[in-house]
Design an enzyme around this catalytic site. Structure first.
Site, PDB file in Angstrom:
ATOM      1  N   ASN A  47       0.822  -1.215   0.000  1.00 11.76           N
ATOM      2  CA  ASN A  47       0.000   0.000   0.000  1.00 11.76           C
ATOM      3  C   ASN A  47       0.850   1.256   0.000  1.00 11.76           C
ATOM      4  OD1 ASN A  47      -2.462   1.691   0.584  1.00 11.76           O
ATOM      5  ND2 ASN A  47      -1.323   2.047   2.495  1.00 11.76           N
ATOM      6  N   GLN A 106      -8.571   5.576   1.292  1.00 10.66           N
ATOM      7  CA  GLN A 106      -7.870   4.918   0.185  1.00 10.66           C
ATOM      8  C   GLN A 106      -6.950   5.817  -0.626  1.00 10.66           C
ATOM      9  OE1 GLN A 106     -10.944   2.589  -1.835  1.00 10.66           O
ATOM     10  NE2 GLN A 106     -10.610   0.945  -0.330  1.00 10.66           N
ATOM     11  N   ASP A 130       1.757   7.014   0.143  1.00 10.09           N
ATOM     12  CA  ASP A 130       0.679   6.130  -0.321  1.00 10.09           C
ATOM     13  C   ASP A 130       0.753   5.895  -1.828  1.00 10.09           C
ATOM     14  OD1 ASP A 130      -1.785   4.786   0.686  1.00 10.09           O
ATOM     15  OD2 ASP A 130      -2.710   5.998  -0.888  1.00 10.09           O
ATOM     16  N   ASP A 157      -1.005  -6.431   3.591  1.00  7.23           N
ATOM     17  CA  ASP A 157      -1.044  -5.451   4.667  1.00  7.23           C
ATOM     18  C   ASP A 157      -1.863  -4.229   4.239  1.00  7.23           C
ATOM     19  OD1 ASP A 157       0.127  -4.319   7.225  1.00  7.23           O
ATOM     20  OD2 ASP A 157       0.859  -2.825   5.786  1.00  7.23           O
ATOM     21  N   HIS A 205      -6.771   0.076   2.676  1.00  8.52           N
ATOM     22  CA  HIS A 205      -6.324   1.363   2.149  1.00  8.52           C
ATOM     23  C   HIS A 205      -6.062   1.324   0.645  1.00  8.52           C
ATOM     24  CE1 HIS A 205      -6.320   2.803   6.231  1.00  8.52           C
ATOM     25  NE2 HIS A 205      -5.896   1.593   6.540  1.00  8.52           N
ATOM     26  N   GLU A 227      -5.818  -7.818   5.058  1.00 12.75           N
ATOM     27  CA  GLU A 227      -6.050  -7.167   6.348  1.00 12.75           C
ATOM     28  C   GLU A 227      -7.025  -6.004   6.162  1.00 12.75           C
ATOM     29  OE1 GLU A 227      -4.129  -4.463   9.830  1.00 12.75           O
ATOM     30  OE2 GLU A 227      -3.690  -4.177   7.700  1.00 12.75           O
TER      31      GLU A 227
HETATM   32  C1  AAO Z   1       5.103   4.143  12.718  1.00 15.22           C
HETATM   33  C2  AAO Z   1       4.820   5.068  13.882  1.00 15.22           C
HETATM   34  C3  AAO Z   1       3.896   6.188  13.451  1.00 15.22           C
HETATM   35  C4  AAO Z   1       4.484   6.921  12.246  1.00 15.22           C
HETATM   36  C5  AAO Z   1       4.763   5.925  11.137  1.00 15.22           C
HETATM   37  C6  AAO Z   1       5.436   6.556   9.935  1.00 15.22           C
HETATM   38  O1  AAO Z   1       4.242   4.332  14.945  1.00 15.22           O
HETATM   39  O2  AAO Z   1       3.743   7.108  14.521  1.00 15.22           O
HETATM   40  O3  AAO Z   1       3.548   7.874  11.757  1.00 15.22           O
HETATM   41  O4  AAO Z   1       5.626   4.886  11.635  1.00 15.22           O
HETATM   42  O5  AAO Z   1       6.665   7.079  10.296  1.00 15.22           O
HETATM   43  C7  AAO Z   1       2.839  -0.572  11.867  1.00 15.22           C
HETATM   44  C8  AAO Z   1       2.697   0.084  13.237  1.00 15.22           C
HETATM   45  C9  AAO Z   1       2.709   1.589  13.146  1.00 15.22           C
HETATM   46  C10 AAO Z   1       3.913   2.070  12.354  1.00 15.22           C
HETATM   47  C11 AAO Z   1       3.792   1.457  10.965  1.00 15.22           C
HETATM   48  C12 AAO Z   1       4.904   1.869  10.021  1.00 15.22           C
HETATM   49  O6  AAO Z   1       1.480  -0.360  13.823  1.00 15.22           O
HETATM   50  O7  AAO Z   1       2.752   2.122  14.466  1.00 15.22           O
HETATM   51  O8  AAO Z   1       3.894   3.495  12.280  1.00 15.22           O
HETATM   52  O9  AAO Z   1       3.879   0.016  11.109  1.00 15.22           O
HETATM   53  O10 AAO Z   1       6.144   1.565  10.535  1.00 15.22           O
HETATM   54  C13 AAO Z   1      -5.225   0.972  10.553  1.00 15.22           C
HETATM   55  C14 AAO Z   1      -5.089   0.249   9.225  1.00 15.22           C
HETATM   56  C15 AAO Z   1      -4.394  -1.101   9.365  1.00 15.22           C
HETATM   57  C16 AAO Z   1      -3.078  -0.954  10.136  1.00 15.22           C
HETATM   58  C17 AAO Z   1      -3.383  -0.289  11.481  1.00 15.22           C
HETATM   59  C18 AAO Z   1      -2.095  -0.053  12.281  1.00 15.22           C
HETATM   60  O11 AAO Z   1      -6.363   0.082   8.627  1.00 15.22           O
HETATM   61  O12 AAO Z   1      -4.116  -1.583   8.065  1.00 15.22           O
HETATM   62  O13 AAO Z   1      -3.996   1.001  11.253  1.00 15.22           O
HETATM   63  N1  AAO Z   1      -2.413  -2.255  10.297  1.00 15.22           N
HETATM   64  C19 AAO Z   1      -1.302  -2.658   9.390  1.00 15.22           C
HETATM   65  C20 AAO Z   1      -0.242  -3.482  10.133  1.00 15.22           C
HETATM   66  C21 AAO Z   1       0.512  -2.589  11.088  1.00 15.22           C
HETATM   67  C22 AAO Z   1       1.310  -1.555  10.290  1.00 15.22           C
HETATM   68  C23 AAO Z   1       0.591  -1.046   9.110  1.00 15.22           C
HETATM   69  C24 AAO Z   1      -0.630  -1.544   8.696  1.00 15.22           C
HETATM   70  C25 AAO Z   1       1.309  -0.122   8.238  1.00 15.22           C
HETATM   71  O14 AAO Z   1      -0.833  -4.595  10.722  1.00 15.22           O
HETATM   72  O15 AAO Z   1       1.367  -3.321  11.934  1.00 15.22           O
HETATM   73  O16 AAO Z   1       1.620  -0.437  11.161  1.00 15.22           O
HETATM   74  O17 AAO Z   1       2.057  -0.948   7.331  1.00 15.22           O
HETATM   75  C26 AAO Z   1      -9.682   1.308  13.418  1.00 15.22           C
HETATM   76  C27 AAO Z   1      -9.789   1.158  11.923  1.00 15.22           C
HETATM   77  C28 AAO Z   1      -8.592   0.405  11.373  1.00 15.22           C
HETATM   78  C29 AAO Z   1      -7.305   1.099  11.793  1.00 15.22           C
HETATM   79  C30 AAO Z   1      -7.274   1.196  13.337  1.00 15.22           C
HETATM   80  C31 AAO Z   1      -6.020   1.896  13.843  1.00 15.22           C
HETATM   81  O18 AAO Z   1      -9.716  -0.024  14.001  1.00 15.22           O
HETATM   82  O19 AAO Z   1     -10.985   0.451  11.622  1.00 15.22           O
HETATM   83  O20 AAO Z   1      -8.645   0.362   9.960  1.00 15.22           O
HETATM   84  O21 AAO Z   1      -6.193   0.300  11.366  1.00 15.22           O
HETATM   85  O22 AAO Z   1      -8.434   1.912  13.784  1.00 15.22           O
HETATM   86  O23 AAO Z   1      -6.035   3.195  13.454  1.00 15.22           O
HETATM   87  C32 AAO Z   1     -11.663  -1.868  17.201  1.00 15.22           C
HETATM   88  C33 AAO Z   1     -12.535  -1.133  16.166  1.00 15.22           C
HETATM   89  C34 AAO Z   1     -11.745  -0.876  14.898  1.00 15.22           C
HETATM   90  C35 AAO Z   1     -10.475  -0.159  15.223  1.00 15.22           C
HETATM   91  C36 AAO Z   1      -9.663  -1.000  16.202  1.00 15.22           C
HETATM   92  C37 AAO Z   1      -8.344  -0.262  16.551  1.00 15.22           C
HETATM   93  O24 AAO Z   1     -11.443  -3.206  16.798  1.00 15.22           O
HETATM   94  O25 AAO Z   1     -13.659  -1.942  15.828  1.00 15.22           O
HETATM   95  O26 AAO Z   1     -12.511  -0.076  14.015  1.00 15.22           O
HETATM   96  O27 AAO Z   1     -10.415  -1.227  17.388  1.00 15.22           O
HETATM   97  O28 AAO Z   1      -7.891  -0.509  17.763  1.00 15.22           O
END
Ligand code: AAO
Length: 472
Positions: free
Chosen positions: A118, A170, A179, A209, A213, A235
């Site tokens: 993505n 997206q 993105d 992953d 998005h 995911e």
């Molecule tokens: C790091 C730093 C950031 C910095 C960034 C860039 O922490 O501060 O801005 O670098 O420099 C992982 C880490 C991130 C890290 C990133 C890149 O978790 O901390 O950022 O690597 O190094 C959304 C997405 C989902 C994503 C998730 C984290 O939709 O795809 O955010 N997961 C994947 C991986 C993850 C990875 C990435 C993507 C990026 O699994 O490990 O990040 O490659 C709601 C929304 C979701 C949203 C969440 C979180 O979810 O529906 O879509 O996920 O919020 O924002 C309940 C609710 C549900 C809610 C959920 C959240 O279940 O029903 O709606 O709680 O707790």
């Protein structure tokens, strides 16, 4: 067939006394279908694990962390910021990755890779990646230029602010991560080449992953170049009221059904109640690397975790993915490192289990816990038999899978003492939640069925399971 035979040989030759070995190899046609996410495991460590544990225990597949070049740093999430598509990471080299896939195949275990397609990095200043490639936020020499990225113009910083707005989700940046314009043909083509390159090393499937998005059609186009039968696991976190939902992606492959893990916070989820994708479309898990840290599902430090794993492996819903990670002091911390700066080889605790203390940075090896291994065996024994003999009383629950197996879960804070109807024939059976039987007999206690009834005496927060094929 080649893999199945290899698995049988591996099971038959496994060293007695090693966790994961059982007295009987898995019968042909009884693959568990269960996978394991080996989060932050090096390629060399995964290779040994396939031979020593995963194949003999009956795991069908594993998920690696993202294998391509990434930003440098000690945080685990550096792997989610790609710098190039070279298979060169602090988890291992291209050669080590290829050797791992070959070894795992020989052990009967398929290999799926986490594919970060993505986006690229979230850096505003640029830098040099793990394998030496230089980059800027929107410029990856020889791969991407600024024109290959979305600049959504919908929010102040081009970052996603509102998950109720599909265009933001997206086309704006997730966490400031550059993105990619996955709607553009040449972007799709280059991403497809990356996945095909991994497939040339033997990779059997991919976790996509941040699938939410990207438009579902973009994922379809990117993955259309892969071999028929390639497994795709997307995911798409189910968010209440969000316009982008997992159902929109099932045409491309499976989706992670987050409703299962979040449902475990309050008991055993019931997919027939609605709000879940169809069973064949669902990957189910108790925790993954994100939810372990953010509390949106149970995690392995919690009292009912083993119960949740048992419930997930016993259910007739979805494809289970077991999580295996490491202990940490803060949520950003990566696992232990070797003196050269790369991630250290894994050393599981001598006798992994829920009560074993594990130091920060060290692997917990949840996939080797006795209950996990015993339930893999139970799952192989019951196959796709229908759920029968269901019984529920608050947070206590029991059900059978025809006359092949029966499971009782006591999620209450009190002992469960009762007598339940089971279709498993009269006899005495090993409790597989204590672990698979060994050549010297049951790993723990035994359970007796008499007159079609089983007497249950389960302490609070424990489970028991027995299979007709494992008499005591
Ligand atoms: C790091 C730093 C950031 C910095 C960034 C860039 O922490 O501060 O801005 O670098 O420099 C992982 C880490 C991130 C890290 C990133 C890149 O978790 O901390 O950022 O690597 O190094 C959304 C997405 C989902 C994503 C998730 C984290 O939709 O795809 O955010 N997961 C994947 C991986 C993850 C990875 C990435 C993507 C990026 O699994 O490990 O990040 O490659 C709601 C929304 C979701 C949203 C969440 C979180 O979810 O529906 O879509 O996920 O919020 O924002 C309940 C609710 C549900 C809610 C959920 C959240 O279940 O029903 O709606 O709680 O707790």
């Amino acid at each position: 067939m080649r893999r199945r035979l290899a698995a049988l040989v591996a099971a038959a030759t496994c060293v007695v006394g090693l966790t994961g070995c059982s007295s009987e190899p898995f019968a042909p046609g009884r693959a568990t279908g269960v996978g394991v996410q080996l989060f932050e495991w090096t390629w060399d460590s995964i290779a040994s694990e396939c031979t020593d544990v995963l194949g003999p225990a009956g795991y069908s597949w594993l998920l690696t962390s993202p294998p391509n070049e990434h930003i440098t740093g000690t945080q685990w999430w550096t792997h989610y910021q790609p710098v190039s598509y070279r298979i060169e990471s602090d988890l291992g080299t291209r050669e080590q990755f290829a050797a791992m896939v070959k070894t795992c195949h020989e052990a009967g275990v398929d290999v799926y890779a986490d594919a970060v397609v993505n986006h690229m990095t979230g850096s505003d200043t640029g830098g040099i990646g793990w394998a030496g490639s230089s980059y800027q936020h929107d410029d990856y020499p020889g791969i991407w230029t600024d024109a290959d990225f979305h600049h959504c113009g919908l929010t102040a910083d081009d970052d996603i602010e509102n998950y109720s707005d599909a265009a933001q989700v997206q086309t704006c940046e997730l966490l400031n991560l550059a993105d990619l314009d996955t709607g553009a043909d040449h972007v799709r083509q280059r991403l497809g080449e990356y996945l095909k390159d991994l497939q040339s090393l033997g990779v059997d499937g991919f976790r996509i992953d941040a699938a939410k998005h990207m438009a579902s059609d973009d994922i379809a186009a990117i993955t259309s170049v892969l071999k028929p039968g390639t497994v795709i696991m997307q995911e798409v976190i189910r968010g209440a009221g969000e316009p982008i939902q997992p159902e929109q992606y099932t045409g491309n492959g499976q989706v992670y059904e987050f409703a299962w893990g979040t449902g475990l916070l309050t008991g055993t989820p019931d997919p027939s109640s609605g709000g879940f994708v169809d069973s064949d479309d669902a990957i189910v898990f108790v925790e993954n690397h994100d939810t372990e840290r953010n509390g949106s599902t149970p995690n392995s430090t919690q009292i009912d975790y083993v119960l949740d794993v048992v419930a997930t492996l016993a259910a007739d819903y979805g494809t289970p993915q077991i999580f295996s990670g490491y202990r940490y002091a803060t949520t950003d911390d990566g696992p232990a490192r070797a003196s050269d700066g790369a991630v250290a080889l894994v050393e599981c605790p001598a006798d992994p289990g829920p009560r074993v203390e594990v130091a920060d940075g060290q692997m917990v090896c949840q996939h080797r816990w006795p209950a996990t291994l015993g339930m893999l065996r139970w799952r192989a024994a019951v196959g796709d038999a229908a759920v029968t003999d269901e019984w529920t009383q608050g947070l206590a629950r029991a059900f059978g899978r025809g006359d092949l197996g029966f499971v009782v879960l006591n999620g209450t804070a009190k002992s469960l003492v009762t007598t339940l109807t089971t279709s498993v024939p009269d006899g005495t059976y090993c409790d597989l939640v204590a672990g698979p039987p060994t050549s010297s007999g049951c790993a723990g206690g035994a359970v007796t069925v008499a007159g079609g009834m089983v007497a249950v005496d389960l302490p609070a927060h424990t489970a028991a399971a027995f299979a007709a094929s494992d008499p005591a």
